[in-house]
Motif scaffolding. Sequence first.
Motif, PDB file in Angstrom:
ATOM      1  N   VAL A  59       0.844  -1.197   0.000  1.00 21.83           N
ATOM      2  CA  VAL A  59       0.000   0.000   0.000  1.00 21.83           C
ATOM      3  C   VAL A  59       0.881   1.249   0.000  1.00 21.83           C
ATOM      4  O   VAL A  59       0.439   2.329   0.370  1.00 21.83           O
ATOM      5  CB  VAL A  59      -0.951   0.012   1.213  1.00 21.83           C
ATOM      6  N   ILE A  60       2.122   1.108  -0.451  1.00 21.08           N
ATOM      7  CA  ILE A  60       3.065   2.230  -0.392  1.00 21.08           C
ATOM      8  C   ILE A  60       2.560   3.440  -1.165  1.00 21.08           C
ATOM      9  O   ILE A  60       2.720   4.581  -0.723  1.00 21.08           O
ATOM     10  CB  ILE A  60       4.469   1.800  -0.876  1.00 21.08           C
ATOM     11  N   ALA A  61       1.935   3.217  -2.325  1.00 15.18           N
ATOM     12  CA  ALA A  61       1.456   4.357  -3.104  1.00 15.18           C
ATOM     13  C   ALA A  61       0.404   5.138  -2.326  1.00 15.18           C
ATOM     14  O   ALA A  61       0.420   6.375  -2.298  1.00 15.18           O
ATOM     15  CB  ALA A  61       0.902   3.885  -4.440  1.00 15.18           C
ATOM     16  N   LEU A  64       2.195   7.063   0.639  1.00 16.87           N
ATOM     17  CA  LEU A  64       2.931   8.245   0.199  1.00 16.87           C
ATOM     18  C   LEU A  64       2.007   9.322  -0.347  1.00 16.87           C
ATOM     19  O   LEU A  64       2.286  10.519  -0.203  1.00 16.87           O
ATOM     20  CB  LEU A  64       3.969   7.857  -0.858  1.00 16.87           C
ATOM     21  N   ALA A  65       0.901   8.919  -0.965  1.00 18.63           N
ATOM     22  CA  ALA A  65      -0.037   9.896  -1.523  1.00 18.63           C
ATOM     23  C   ALA A  65      -0.627  10.793  -0.437  1.00 18.63           C
ATOM     24  O   ALA A  65      -0.992  11.949  -0.712  1.00 18.63           O
ATOM     25  CB  ALA A  65      -1.150   9.185  -2.284  1.00 18.63           C
ATOM     26  N   ARG A  66      -0.710  10.292   0.785  1.00 14.26           N
ATOM     27  CA  ARG A  66      -1.238  11.106   1.882  1.00 14.26           C
ATOM     28  C   ARG A  66      -0.232  12.142   2.369  1.00 14.26           C
ATOM     29  O   ARG A  66      -0.582  13.005   3.179  1.00 14.26           O
ATOM     30  CB  ARG A  66      -1.659  10.196   3.049  1.00 14.26           C
ATOM     31  N   ARG A  67       1.009  12.056   1.880  1.00  7.59           N
ATOM     32  CA  ARG A  67       2.061  12.934   2.387  1.00  7.59           C
ATOM     33  C   ARG A  67       2.583  13.914   1.334  1.00  7.59           C
ATOM     34  O   ARG A  67       3.536  14.641   1.595  1.00  7.59           O
ATOM     35  CB  ARG A  67       3.223  12.083   2.911  1.00  7.59           C
ATOM     36  N   THR A  68       1.982  13.924   0.161  1.00  6.20           N
ATOM     37  CA  THR A  68       2.482  14.782  -0.911  1.00  6.20           C
ATOM     38  C   THR A  68       1.334  15.295  -1.761  1.00  6.20           C
ATOM     39  O   THR A  68       0.270  14.664  -1.836  1.00  6.20           O
ATOM     40  CB  THR A  68       3.485  14.026  -1.802  1.00  6.20           C
ATOM     41  N   ALA A  69       1.568  16.436  -2.404  1.00  4.66           N
ATOM     42  CA  ALA A  69       0.580  16.993  -3.324  1.00  4.66           C
ATOM     43  C   ALA A  69       0.652  16.338  -4.696  1.00  4.66           C
ATOM     44  O   ALA A  69      -0.224  16.567  -5.540  1.00  4.66           O
ATOM     45  CB  ALA A  69       0.805  18.499  -3.458  1.00  4.66           C
ATOM     46  N   LEU A  70       1.682  15.515  -4.928  1.00  3.19           N
ATOM     47  CA  LEU A  70       1.850  14.870  -6.227  1.00  3.19           C
ATOM     48  C   LEU A  70       0.956  13.636  -6.344  1.00  3.19           C
ATOM     49  O   LEU A  70       0.539  13.040  -5.348  1.00  3.19           O
ATOM     50  CB  LEU A  70       3.308  14.460  -6.430  1.00  3.19           C
ATOM     51  N   HIS A  71       0.669  13.244  -7.573  1.00  3.04           N
ATOM     52  CA  HIS A  71      -0.047  11.995  -7.821  1.00  3.04           C
ATOM     53  C   HIS A  71       0.943  10.847  -7.641  1.00  3.04           C
ATOM     54  O   HIS A  71       2.039  10.872  -8.202  1.00  3.04           O
ATOM     55  CB  HIS A  71      -0.605  11.988  -9.240  1.00  3.04           C
ATOM     56  N   TYR A  87       6.200   7.596  -9.550  1.00  2.37           N
ATOM     57  CA  TYR A  87       6.084   6.213 -10.005  1.00  2.37           C
ATOM     58  C   TYR A  87       6.903   5.322  -9.066  1.00  2.37           C
ATOM     59  O   TYR A  87       8.126   5.440  -9.012  1.00  2.37           O
ATOM     60  CB  TYR A  87       6.602   6.078 -11.437  1.00  2.37           C
ATOM     61  N   VAL A  88       6.217   4.446  -8.343  1.00  2.00           N
ATOM     62  CA  VAL A  88       6.874   3.590  -7.363  1.00  2.00           C
ATOM     63  C   VAL A  88       7.058   2.197  -7.951  1.00  2.00           C
ATOM     64  O   VAL A  88       6.122   1.618  -8.532  1.00  2.00           O
ATOM     65  CB  VAL A  88       6.047   3.500  -6.068  1.00  2.00           C
ATOM     66  N   ALA A  89       8.257   1.649  -7.808  1.00  2.02           N
ATOM     67  CA  ALA A  89       8.521   0.296  -8.294  1.00  2.02           C
ATOM     68  C   ALA A  89       7.618  -0.701  -7.567  1.00  2.02           C
ATOM     69  O   ALA A  89       7.574  -0.701  -6.337  1.00  2.02           O
ATOM     70  CB  ALA A  89       9.983  -0.070  -8.084  1.00  2.02           C
ATOM     71  N   PRO A  90       6.908  -1.575  -8.291  1.00  4.75           N
ATOM     72  CA  PRO A  90       6.107  -2.601  -7.629  1.00  4.75           C
ATOM     73  C   PRO A  90       7.015  -3.598  -6.908  1.00  4.75           C
ATOM     74  O   PRO A  90       8.193  -3.746  -7.250  1.00  4.75           O
ATOM     75  CB  PRO A  90       5.364  -3.286  -8.791  1.00  4.75           C
ATOM     76  N   PRO A  91       6.488  -4.296  -5.920  1.00  5.18           N
ATOM     77  CA  PRO A  91       7.300  -5.311  -5.243  1.00  5.18           C
ATOM     78  C   PRO A  91       7.853  -6.342  -6.223  1.00  5.18           C
ATOM     79  O   PRO A  91       7.149  -6.781  -7.141  1.00  5.18           O
ATOM     80  CB  PRO A  91       6.312  -5.961  -4.269  1.00  5.18           C
ATOM     81  N   ASN A  92       9.126  -6.659  -6.059  1.00  7.43           N
ATOM     82  CA  ASN A  92       9.772  -7.732  -6.812  1.00  7.43           C
ATOM     83  C   ASN A  92       9.926  -7.434  -8.302  1.00  7.43           C
ATOM     84  O   ASN A  92      10.137  -8.350  -9.096  1.00  7.43           O
ATOM     85  CB  ASN A  92       9.015  -9.056  -6.637  1.00  7.43           C
ATOM     86  N   ARG A  93       9.876  -6.155  -8.683  1.00 12.19           N
ATOM     87  CA  ARG A  93      10.106  -5.779 -10.084  1.00 12.19           C
ATOM     88  C   ARG A  93      11.113  -4.636 -10.128  1.00 12.19           C
ATOM     89  O   ARG A  93      10.991  -3.664  -9.386  1.00 12.19           O
ATOM     90  CB  ARG A  93       8.802  -5.322 -10.772  1.00 12.19           C
ATOM     91  N   HIS A  94      12.096  -4.762 -11.019  1.00  9.03           N
ATOM     92  CA  HIS A  94      13.011  -3.652 -11.258  1.00  9.03           C
ATOM     93  C   HIS A  94      12.283  -2.563 -12.043  1.00  9.03           C
ATOM     94  O   HIS A  94      11.536  -2.864 -12.983  1.00  9.03           O
ATOM     95  CB  HIS A  94      14.230  -4.115 -12.050  1.00  9.03           C
ATOM     96  N   LEU A  95      12.509  -1.321 -11.683  1.00  7.38           N
ATOM     97  CA  LEU A  95      11.924  -0.166 -12.366  1.00  7.38           C
ATOM     98  C   LEU A  95      13.013   0.516 -13.177  1.00  7.38           C
ATOM     99  O   LEU A  95      14.058   0.880 -12.637  1.00  7.38           O
ATOM    100  CB  LEU A  95      11.339   0.812 -11.341  1.00  7.38           C
ATOM    101  N   LEU A  96      12.761   0.697 -14.465  1.00  7.19           N
ATOM    102  CA  LEU A  96      13.748   1.283 -15.371  1.00  7.19           C
ATOM    103  C   LEU A  96      13.106   2.417 -16.165  1.00  7.19           C
ATOM    104  O   LEU A  96      11.945   2.325 -16.575  1.00  7.19           O
ATOM    105  CB  LEU A  96      14.272   0.228 -16.354  1.00  7.19           C
ATOM    106  N   ALA A  97      13.882   3.469 -16.385  1.00 10.31           N
ATOM    107  CA  ALA A  97      13.460   4.565 -17.253  1.00 10.31           C
ATOM    108  C   ALA A  97      14.091   4.352 -18.614  1.00 10.31           C
ATOM    109  O   ALA A  97      15.313   4.342 -18.738  1.00 10.31           O
ATOM    110  CB  ALA A  97      13.895   5.906 -16.669  1.00 10.31           C
ATOM    111  N   GLY A  98      13.261   4.168 -19.609  1.00 14.31           N
ATOM    112  CA  GLY A  98      13.776   3.884 -20.942  1.00 14.31           C
ATOM    113  C   GLY A  98      13.758   5.095 -21.843  1.00 14.31           C
ATOM    114  O   GLY A  98      13.293   6.177 -21.460  1.00 14.31           O
ATOM    115  N   PRO A  99      14.272   4.945 -23.038  1.00 16.40           N
ATOM    116  CA  PRO A  99      14.226   6.024 -24.028  1.00 16.40           C
ATOM    117  C   PRO A  99      12.799   6.489 -24.275  1.00 16.40           C
ATOM    118  O   PRO A  99      11.843   5.726 -24.111  1.00 16.40           O
ATOM    119  CB  PRO A  99      14.829   5.380 -25.273  1.00 16.40           C
TER     120      PRO A  99
END
Length: 204
Positions: A59-61, A64-71, A87-99
Motif C-alpha cells: 500500500v506504499i502508493a 505516500l499519496a497522503r504525504r504529498t501533493a503529487l499523484h 512512479y513507485v517500483a512494484p514489489p519484486n520488479r526492477h523499475l527502469l526509465a527507458g528512451p
Amino acid sequence: MADDVPGASSGAGERYAVVALAASAGGITALGKVLGELPAGFGVPVLVVQHLDPRHETVIAEVLARRTALHVKLAEADEHLRPGTVYVAPPNRHLLAGPWGVVSLASTELVHFVRPSADLLFESVAGAYGSRAIACVLTGTGRDGAMGVAAVKSRGGTVIVQDPASAEFAGMPEAALTANPVDFVLPIDEIGLVIRGLIEARAK
C-alpha cells in the motif's frame, strides 16, 4: 549515448527531466518527507525504488499519496512518464526509465540481493537523461544505489545523498558516499527543498 535519447543532454544548464529516489529500511518516512516538499504541478516525474517484502501486496502508493501533493502510483510497464507524478517500483520488479520517457519493469535477477534495485534505476536514468537527471539515496541497509550514483555522475547528472547522521539506517547513504563524489549531502529535512530549488532554478 545519452545525447542520442530525446530529453538527454550533456549541457549542465539545461532543464532537469527526472528525479529518482531510492530507499530501503526507514524509507517510507524519509520518502514522505522528501515528497512532501514537492508542490502540485512539480515539473518533472519522480521515480521511486523502495525495497519491499515481495510476499505481500503493498500500500506504499496510498501511504505516500497522503504525504504529498503529487499523484502517486505503482509504476506500470510501458507507460509514459508524466510531470508531477510519482512512479513507485512494484514489489519484486526492477523499475527502469527507458528512451522516450517510457517505463520498463523487469523480473531479472536480484542485484545486491534486492529487486527492485536502486542501481538499475539510477543506471537507466543516467543512460536516458544524462545531465538532466537527479538521483537521491536515502536511508537503508546494504549497498544498493552506490554503483548507480556513479553512473549518474559519469553522465553529468546531480547526486544527492542523505546525511548518514540523519538516516535511520546509514548503510545505503554511506555506501553511496564512499563510491563516488556527490553534489549534496543533506539532512532529510532539507532534501525535498533542495530538489525543488534545483528543478525550479533550471526551469527559468
